[in-house]
Write an enzyme that holds these catalytic residues in place. Sequence first.
Site, short mmCIF file in Angstrom:
data_model
loop_
_atom_site.label_atom_id
_atom_site.label_comp_id
_atom_site.label_asym_id
_atom_site.label_seq_id
_atom_site.Cartn_x
_atom_site.Cartn_y
_atom_site.Cartn_z
N HIS A 52 -35.15 -25.24 52.50
CA HIS A 52 -33.88 -25.95 52.51
C HIS A 52 -33.14 -25.55 53.78
CE1 HIS A 52 -33.52 -26.85 47.91
NE2 HIS A 52 -34.66 -27.26 48.43
N GLU A 54 -30.24 -24.16 54.32
CA GLU A 54 -29.63 -22.84 54.31
C GLU A 54 -30.69 -21.75 54.46
OE1 GLU A 54 -27.33 -25.68 51.65
OE2 GLU A 54 -29.43 -25.17 51.95
N SER A 79 -23.59 -29.40 49.36
CA SER A 79 -23.41 -28.27 48.43
C SER A 79 -24.74 -27.56 48.20
CB SER A 79 -22.85 -28.79 47.10
OG SER A 79 -22.61 -27.73 46.22
N CYS A 81 -27.87 -25.62 46.69
CA CYS A 81 -28.52 -25.60 45.38
C CYS A 81 -28.52 -24.18 44.81
CB CYS A 81 -29.95 -26.12 45.51
SG CYS A 81 -31.04 -24.96 46.37
N CYS A 84 -30.36 -21.64 47.24
CA CYS A 84 -29.61 -21.30 48.45
C CYS A 84 -28.33 -20.54 48.10
CB CYS A 84 -29.32 -22.56 49.24
SG CYS A 84 -30.85 -23.37 49.81
#
Length: 147
Positions: A52, A54, A79, A81, A84
């Site tokens: 992801h 992040e 936002s 998950c 992350c």
Amino acid sequence: MDDTSFLRAAIEEARSGRAEGGIPIGSVLVVDGEIIGRGHNRRVQEGSVVLHAEMDALENAGRLAASVYARSTLYSTLSPCDMCSGAALLYGIPRVVIGEKRTFRGPEDHLRRRGVEVVVLDAPECVALMTDFVAEEPGLWNEDIGE
């Protein structure tokens, strides 16, 4: 630089990810007013289950002392998950700035309960990136969010 400027860098990452055929989510890790890690969702490009945006930004920042994470802010166009958000908690990142949470809302309340300052900018460009992507690639989006 301010939150909007750092979010702009995350948006650039999101656009790079989309240009590579991936999911348009970007992230940057900032310490003492300087970007030390940049990343974008590379699950598609790398065939990864964990890359992801992040996680990519954290990986690209490299190994850091706990004292560095304690002064950091994690920016994400969407936002974060559970995974992350968990990484932010694990490393003691005290502040998370989110571009938008309309398309997907992660465990923001959990982050807050754990003492993380969560700022949602509700940036129209972030909303448009994800809205367009979901319309164009619903199957890929559902795969990414586990549906």
